[in-house]
Design a protein around this motif. Structure first.
Motif, PDB file in Angstrom:
ATOM      1  N   ILE A   1      -3.148  13.056  -5.367  1.00 17.14           N
ATOM      2  CA  ILE A   1      -2.731  12.232  -4.226  1.00 17.14           C
ATOM      3  C   ILE A   1      -3.904  11.431  -3.689  1.00 17.14           C
ATOM      4  O   ILE A   1      -3.795  10.211  -3.440  1.00 17.14           O
ATOM      5  N   PHE A   2      -5.042  12.085  -3.514  1.00 15.15           N
ATOM      6  CA  PHE A   2      -6.214  11.401  -2.977  1.00 15.15           C
ATOM      7  C   PHE A   2      -6.656  10.260  -3.896  1.00 15.15           C
ATOM      8  O   PHE A   2      -6.983   9.160  -3.425  1.00 15.15           O
ATOM      9  N   ALA A   3      -6.688  10.518  -5.194  1.00 15.49           N
ATOM     10  CA  ALA A   3      -7.150   9.501  -6.139  1.00 15.49           C
ATOM     11  C   ALA A   3      -6.189   8.327  -6.217  1.00 15.49           C
ATOM     12  O   ALA A   3      -6.613   7.166  -6.284  1.00 15.49           O
ATOM     13  N   THR A   4      -4.884   8.613  -6.214  1.00 12.74           N
ATOM     14  CA  THR A   4      -3.896   7.540  -6.305  1.00 12.74           C
ATOM     15  C   THR A   4      -4.018   6.572  -5.135  1.00 12.74           C
ATOM     16  O   THR A   4      -4.107   5.354  -5.316  1.00 12.74           O
ATOM     17  N   PHE A   5      -4.057   7.116  -3.940  1.00 11.80           N
ATOM     18  CA  PHE A   5      -4.188   6.252  -2.769  1.00 11.80           C
ATOM     19  C   PHE A   5      -5.583   5.645  -2.681  1.00 11.80           C
ATOM     20  O   PHE A   5      -5.763   4.549  -2.134  1.00 11.80           O
ATOM     21  N   GLY A   6      -6.570   6.337  -3.236  1.00 16.66           N
ATOM     22  CA  GLY A   6      -7.924   5.809  -3.225  1.00 16.66           C
ATOM     23  C   GLY A   6      -8.051   4.483  -3.955  1.00 16.66           C
ATOM     24  O   GLY A   6      -8.804   3.601  -3.530  1.00 16.66           O
ATOM     25  N   LEU A   7      -7.310   4.320  -5.048  1.00 13.63           N
ATOM     26  CA  LEU A   7      -7.341   3.059  -5.786  1.00 13.63           C
ATOM     27  C   LEU A   7      -6.937   1.884  -4.898  1.00 13.63           C
ATOM     28  O   LEU A   7      -7.527   0.801  -4.952  1.00 13.63           O
ATOM     29  N   PHE A   8      -5.916   2.108  -4.075  1.00 15.65           N
ATOM     30  CA  PHE A   8      -5.396   1.027  -3.228  1.00 15.65           C
ATOM     31  C   PHE A   8      -6.318   0.757  -2.042  1.00 15.65           C
ATOM     32  O   PHE A   8      -6.523  -0.405  -1.675  1.00 15.65           O
ATOM     33  N   HIS A   9      -6.862   1.807  -1.445  1.00 13.85           N
ATOM     34  CA  HIS A   9      -7.828   1.591  -0.378  1.00 13.85           C
ATOM     35  C   HIS A   9      -9.040   0.847  -0.929  1.00 13.85           C
ATOM     36  O   HIS A   9      -9.578  -0.065  -0.283  1.00 13.85           O
ATOM     37  N   GLY A  10      -9.468   1.224  -2.126  1.00 13.39           N
ATOM     38  CA  GLY A  10     -10.600   0.552  -2.751  1.00 13.39           C
ATOM     39  C   GLY A  10     -10.321  -0.906  -3.047  1.00 13.39           C
ATOM     40  O   GLY A  10     -11.202  -1.763  -2.897  1.00 13.39           O
ATOM     41  N   SER A  11      -9.096  -1.204  -3.452  1.00 11.84           N
ATOM     42  CA  SER A  11      -8.726  -2.592  -3.730  1.00 11.84           C
ATOM     43  C   SER A  11      -8.855  -3.441  -2.476  1.00 11.84           C
ATOM     44  O   SER A  11      -9.317  -4.590  -2.524  1.00 11.84           O
ATOM     45  N   ALA A  12      -8.452  -2.868  -1.334  1.00 14.25           N
ATOM     46  CA  ALA A  12      -8.598  -3.587  -0.066  1.00 14.25           C
ATOM     47  C   ALA A  12     -10.062  -3.806   0.274  1.00 14.25           C
ATOM     48  O   ALA A  12     -10.453  -4.886   0.734  1.00 14.25           O
ATOM     49  N   PHE A  13     -10.886  -2.784   0.046  1.00 13.83           N
ATOM     50  CA  PHE A  13     -12.318  -2.948   0.290  1.00 13.83           C
ATOM     51  C   PHE A  13     -12.910  -4.011  -0.628  1.00 13.83           C
ATOM     52  O   PHE A  13     -13.752  -4.804  -0.215  1.00 13.83           O
ATOM     53  N   GLY A  14     -12.463  -4.015  -1.867  1.00 13.54           N
ATOM     54  CA  GLY A  14     -12.970  -4.988  -2.829  1.00 13.54           C
ATOM     55  C   GLY A  14     -12.615  -6.406  -2.457  1.00 13.54           C
ATOM     56  O   GLY A  14     -13.351  -7.347  -2.775  1.00 13.54           O
ATOM     57  N   GLY A  15     -11.480  -6.581  -1.776  1.00 13.80           N
ATOM     58  CA  GLY A  15     -11.064  -7.911  -1.378  1.00 13.80           C
ATOM     59  C   GLY A  15     -12.043  -8.576  -0.433  1.00 13.80           C
ATOM     60  O   GLY A  15     -12.160  -9.806  -0.397  1.00 13.80           O
ATOM     61  N   SER A  16     -12.768  -7.774   0.323  1.00 14.20           N
ATOM     62  CA  SER A  16     -13.701  -8.325   1.303  1.00 14.20           C
ATOM     63  C   SER A  16     -14.936  -8.929   0.646  1.00 14.20           C
ATOM     64  O   SER A  16     -15.620  -9.758   1.240  1.00 14.20           O
ATOM     65  N   ILE A  17     -15.233  -8.495  -0.572  1.00 10.23           N
ATOM     66  CA  ILE A  17     -16.391  -9.064  -1.253  1.00 10.23           C
ATOM     67  C   ILE A  17     -15.977 -10.010  -2.377  1.00 10.23           C
ATOM     68  O   ILE A  17     -16.729 -10.910  -2.731  1.00 10.23           O
ATOM     69  N   ALA A  18     -14.753  -9.826  -2.899  1.00 15.35           N
ATOM     70  CA  ALA A  18     -14.284 -10.706  -3.970  1.00 15.35           C
ATOM     71  C   ALA A  18     -14.143 -12.135  -3.474  1.00 15.35           C
ATOM     72  O   ALA A  18     -14.318 -13.090  -4.231  1.00 15.35           O
ATOM     73  N   GLY A  19     -13.857 -12.288  -2.187  1.00 11.02           N
ATOM     74  CA  GLY A  19     -13.659 -13.621  -1.635  1.00 11.02           C
ATOM     75  C   GLY A  19     -14.914 -14.265  -1.081  1.00 11.02           C
ATOM     76  O   GLY A  19     -14.849 -15.342  -0.499  1.00 11.02           O
TER      77      GLY A  19
END
Length: 213
Positions: A121-139
């Motif tokens: 459960i932690f890892a599955t949701f972690g991917l999505f939280h990480g994607s949101a964090f990544g969006g802040s630097i991808a842009g």
């Protein structure tokens, strides 16, 4: 209880899964900028912060309170790196809100997770939280350097692991000896409640538009 209500009130003022930037939108140019931004994003982003707190409480009763949060950290960093590379997780904002409802509900139920289930459960949701964090630097205009990215990932990983372990420690100090403890379940109720509120914010726009059509 007063502190819990205050934290909940602050969370209600937060927008769901937005890019929370501790540098005030300034570009990240150094390793230190990356670390500062990585530390600040989960703290300023109450959706992420509340999930990590719930994870720390849930992890406490798995019997592997130090290991299980590491599954989230690893997956979260992977999700961040994937987003930086241009691979986004689908409907990340919606899944992040769902993560609060699901994990908050689990803690509220008073049922302890086994190690394998918790890590999944932690890892599955972690991917999505990480994607949101990544969006802040991808842009970031012009991109960022390798040192900034490394600093950002270190900051993200360290602060969230510390928060998770700290949340479990606080619950223990408040007298929670197992998953059925009222202090732990109140924490779950708070997180699930925030998730429901944010979910209502997500559906509010489409519903209003439909009614106005």
């Amino acid at each position: 209880m007063k502190r819990i209500l205050t934290a909940a009130g602050l969370s209600l003022a937060a927008s769901p899964a937005l890019a929370h930037h501790p540098l005030g939108g300034m570009p990240m140019e150094t390793f230190a900028h990356g670390v500062l931004s990585g530390v600040g994003h989960p703290v300023l982003g109450f959706d992420h912060l509340f999930f990590v707190v719930a994870m720390g409480i849930a992890a406490l009763f798995t019997g592997r309170k130090l290991l299980t949060p590491a599954a989230y950290i690893g997956a979260m960093l992977l999700g961040t790196a994937l987003m930086y590379a241009g691979i986004a997780m689908p409907i990340a904002e919606t899944v992040i809100v769902l993560s609060l409802i699901v994990l908050g509900g689990i803690v509220l139920s008073g049922k302890a997770l086994n190690t394998t289930t918790a890590m999944l459960i932690f890892a599955t949701f972690g991917l999505f939280h990480g994607s949101a964090f990544g969006g802040s630097i991808a842009g970031q205009e012009g991109g960022i350097g390798g040192a900034v990215l490394v600093g950002y990932l270190i900051g993200l990983g360290v602060i969230q692991y510390v928060i998770a372990i700290g949340a479990g420690w606080v619950v223990t100090k408040l007298g929670a000896s197992d998953a059925t403890a009222i202090n732990a379940r109140l924490g779950g109720a708070m997180v699930a409640g925030v998730g429901v509120f944010l979910a209502l914010e997500i559906v509010e726009g489409p519903v209003v538009a439909l009614l106005a059509a």
